[in-house]
Design a protein around this motif. Structure first.
Motif, PDB file in Angstrom:
ATOM      1  N   VAL A  59      11.189  13.902   6.037  1.00  0.00           N
ATOM      2  CA  VAL A  59      12.394  14.267   7.005  1.00  0.00           C
ATOM      3  C   VAL A  59      11.469  15.125   7.889  1.00  0.00           C
ATOM      4  CG1 VAL A  59      14.459  15.590   7.566  1.00  0.00           C
ATOM      5  CG2 VAL A  59      14.296  14.363   5.452  1.00  0.00           C
ATOM      6  N   VAL A  60      11.563  14.930   9.164  1.00  0.00           N
ATOM      7  CA  VAL A  60      10.769  15.792  10.441  1.00  0.00           C
ATOM      8  C   VAL A  60      11.604  17.035  10.251  1.00  0.00           C
ATOM      9  CG1 VAL A  60      10.346  15.938  12.628  1.00  0.00           C
ATOM     10  CG2 VAL A  60      10.606  13.422  11.466  1.00  0.00           C
ATOM     11  N   LEU A 117       0.682  -1.363  -0.166  1.00  0.00           N
ATOM     12  CA  LEU A 117       0.149   0.172   0.042  1.00  0.00           C
ATOM     13  C   LEU A 117       0.672   1.149  -0.050  1.00  0.00           C
ATOM     14  CD1 LEU A 117      -2.819  -0.983   2.387  1.00  0.00           C
ATOM     15  CD2 LEU A 117      -2.801  -0.923  -0.168  1.00  0.00           C
ATOM     16  N   PRO A 126       3.203  12.542  20.918  1.00  0.00           N
ATOM     17  CA  PRO A 126       4.387  12.053  20.782  1.00  0.00           C
ATOM     18  C   PRO A 126       4.879  11.663  19.313  1.00  0.00           C
ATOM     19  CG  PRO A 126       2.890  10.451  21.796  1.00  0.00           C
ATOM     20  CD  PRO A 126       2.288  11.786  21.466  1.00  0.00           C
ATOM     21  N   PRO A 127       6.128  11.962  19.104  1.00  0.00           N
ATOM     22  CA  PRO A 127       6.826  11.286  17.718  1.00  0.00           C
ATOM     23  C   PRO A 127       6.553   9.801  17.752  1.00  0.00           C
ATOM     24  CG  PRO A 127       8.006  12.963  18.919  1.00  0.00           C
ATOM     25  CD  PRO A 127       7.306  12.785  19.831  1.00  0.00           C
ATOM     26  N   PRO A 128       6.452   9.239  16.598  1.00  0.00           N
ATOM     27  CA  PRO A 128       6.258  10.005  15.067  1.00  0.00           C
ATOM     28  C   PRO A 128       4.824  10.221  15.065  1.00  0.00           C
ATOM     29  CG  PRO A 128       6.560   7.374  15.038  1.00  0.00           C
ATOM     30  CD  PRO A 128       6.429   7.779  16.665  1.00  0.00           C
ATOM     31  N   LEU A 129       3.957  10.506  15.816  1.00  0.00           N
ATOM     32  CA  LEU A 129       2.562  10.912  15.423  1.00  0.00           C
ATOM     33  C   LEU A 129       2.585  12.243  14.866  1.00  0.00           C
ATOM     34  CD1 LEU A 129       0.442   9.706  18.425  1.00  0.00           C
ATOM     35  CD2 LEU A 129       0.530   8.737  16.125  1.00  0.00           C
ATOM     36  N   PRO A 130       1.910  12.465  13.879  1.00  0.00           N
ATOM     37  CA  PRO A 130       1.895  14.022  13.181  1.00  0.00           C
ATOM     38  C   PRO A 130       1.614  14.947  14.075  1.00  0.00           C
ATOM     39  CG  PRO A 130       0.323  12.368  11.953  1.00  0.00           C
ATOM     40  CD  PRO A 130       0.832  11.715  13.117  1.00  0.00           C
ATOM     41  N   GLY A 152      -7.540  10.135  20.654  1.00  0.00           N
ATOM     42  CA  GLY A 152      -7.267   8.838  20.347  1.00  0.00           C
ATOM     43  C   GLY A 152      -6.579   8.042  21.298  1.00  0.00           C
ATOM     44  N   CYS A 153      -5.771   8.669  22.247  1.00  0.00           N
ATOM     45  CA  CYS A 153      -4.873   8.205  23.104  1.00  0.00           C
ATOM     46  C   CYS A 153      -5.574   8.652  24.462  1.00  0.00           C
ATOM     47  CB  CYS A 153      -3.416   8.726  23.319  1.00  0.00           C
ATOM     48  SG  CYS A 153      -2.495   7.864  22.127  1.00  0.00           S
ATOM     49  N   GLY A 210     -10.251   3.687  26.079  1.00  0.00           N
ATOM     50  CA  GLY A 210      -9.695   2.747  25.382  1.00  0.00           C
ATOM     51  C   GLY A 210      -8.089   3.089  24.883  1.00  0.00           C
ATOM     52  N   GLY A 211      -7.887   4.361  25.084  1.00  0.00           N
ATOM     53  CA  GLY A 211      -6.654   4.866  24.520  1.00  0.00           C
ATOM     54  C   GLY A 211      -5.582   4.395  25.477  1.00  0.00           C
ATOM     55  N   GLN A 212      -4.421   4.785  24.883  1.00  0.00           N
ATOM     56  CA  GLN A 212      -3.248   4.500  25.658  1.00  0.00           C
ATOM     57  C   GLN A 212      -3.143   5.250  27.148  1.00  0.00           C
ATOM     58  OE1 GLN A 212      -0.107   4.552  22.305  1.00  0.00           O
ATOM     59  NE2 GLN A 212       0.822   2.925  23.566  1.00  0.00           N
ATOM     60  N   GLY A 236       4.429   3.756   0.327  1.00  0.00           N
ATOM     61  CA  GLY A 236       5.224   4.293   1.197  1.00  0.00           C
ATOM     62  C   GLY A 236       5.864   5.707   0.704  1.00  0.00           C
ATOM     63  N   GLU A 237       6.183   6.345   1.835  1.00  0.00           N
ATOM     64  CA  GLU A 237       6.803   7.621   1.733  1.00  0.00           C
ATOM     65  C   GLU A 237       7.844   8.149   2.760  1.00  0.00           C
ATOM     66  OE1 GLU A 237       4.663  11.950   1.439  1.00  0.00           O
ATOM     67  OE2 GLU A 237       3.431  10.001   0.879  1.00  0.00           O
TER      68      GLU A 237
END
Lengths: 148, 168
Positions: A45-46, A39, A124-128, A79-80, A84-86, A41-42
């Protein structure tokens, strides 16, 4: 008989070659869903985290929770920090739970929350990351809200 | 040098080049599942880089690979989950899982500098569910090498992305 066996063997070889080429090709394509399982890939650089703190001027209407902050939290945080999130223990899904968290703690809690976002540590990285305008909205909304 | 000496020397060298530990790891994976040909959908949950890590037997080499399931327990795959990894040089590679939850990064595309951090996200309806790896990878990119089966002393559990209350 021998010819049939040879033909079967040839077919098997061709089928094997097709599978191998599909597998190899699937690893080399870069589109979103090529029908063979890969599916895409890309690589990127952060970008460095901005070093300037957002300026919260008095011009323009101040950000509000419903119109400005809640959509940011829903897109990047709950989401976190939701069921149910982390990190569901820090519930950011409602105004009440968010304010309970912020006002229930010391002023350091709000300051830390703002700094975590400004310093690109949250999400937290690597989330956008949040966009600069989203960071400014959240950061500038905090002190005004806590004054109330 | 006589011909039979050359053959003997070549045989010794060939035997010496085999890594018995690697060979045993490959053998331990067992055969293919019935009806599933070699390819993108095979062997979900198994440590991909055992074969695809450059030591063979697969010729297609990957730098990262694994399988993402919907939940910590169960085998429902997380299809179309986004996998993001960031290496020590702050290079990000983003890819997605296929229909069986498999994902991989071709080695030619991205050779990370360790340590590497990783996160998964899956959007169900209008909600995006993230799951962030709490530690960094320092050894290799074979995710299923550690994330296999249920949580135990030897595994943090299989890769998953959704809360139990949410179905993909």
């Amino acid at each position: 008989m021998l010819r049939i066996a040879t033909a079967k063997s040839l077919l098997r070889s061709l089928a094997g070659a097709a599978v191998v080429s599909a597998w190899t090709a699937s690893g080399c394509s870069d589109n979103r869903g090529d029908g063979r399982g890969f599916l895409g890939g890309e690589l990127s650089v952060v970008q460095p985290c901005p070093t300037t703190t957002p300026e919260c001027g008095d011009s323009g209407p101040p950000p509000t929770y419903v119109n400005d902050v809640q959509p940011i939290l829903a897109a990047h945080c709950t989401g976190c920090h939701g069921p149910g999130g982390q990190r569901a223990d820090i519930d950011l899904t409602s105004y009440t739970s968010l304010m309970g968290r912020l006002k229930g703690g010391t002023s350091t809690v709000a300051q830390t929350a703002g700094n975590l976002v400004v310093n690109c540590q949250m999400p937290p990285p690597p989330l956008p990351r949040l966009s600069p305008s989203e960071v400014a909205t959240f950061y500038c909304w905090l002190p005004k809200t806590l004054e109330k | 040098m006589r011909p039979h000496s050359i053959i003997l020397t070549a045989s010794i060298l060939a035997v010496a080049c085999n890594d018995p530990v690697h060979d045993a790891n490959v053998d331990a994976l067992g055969g293919e599942a019935p009806g599933v040909p070699k390819g993108p959908y095979h062997r979900p949950g198994q440590p991909c880089l055992t074969c695809h890590g450059g030591e063979g037997p697969a010729s297609f080499v990957m730098s990262f690979a694994g399988t993402v399931y919907a939940h910590l327990a169960g085998k429902a795959p997380a299809w179309n989950a986004i996998v993001r990894v960031v290496d020590a040089n702050e290079r990000t590679y983003e890819t997605r899982t296929n229909q069986v939850g498999n994902f991989w990064i071709p080695a030619g595309r991205f050779e990370p500098i360790f340590p590497v951090s990783a996160a998964l996200t899956l959007t169900v309806g209008s909600v995006t569910y993230p799951r962030v790896m709490q530690t960094t990878m320092r050894l290799d990119g074979s995710c299923n090498g550690c994330h296999s089966g249920p949580p135990s002393a030897g595994s943090p559990g299989q890769l998953f992305v959704l809360p139990d209350s949410v179905n993909p």
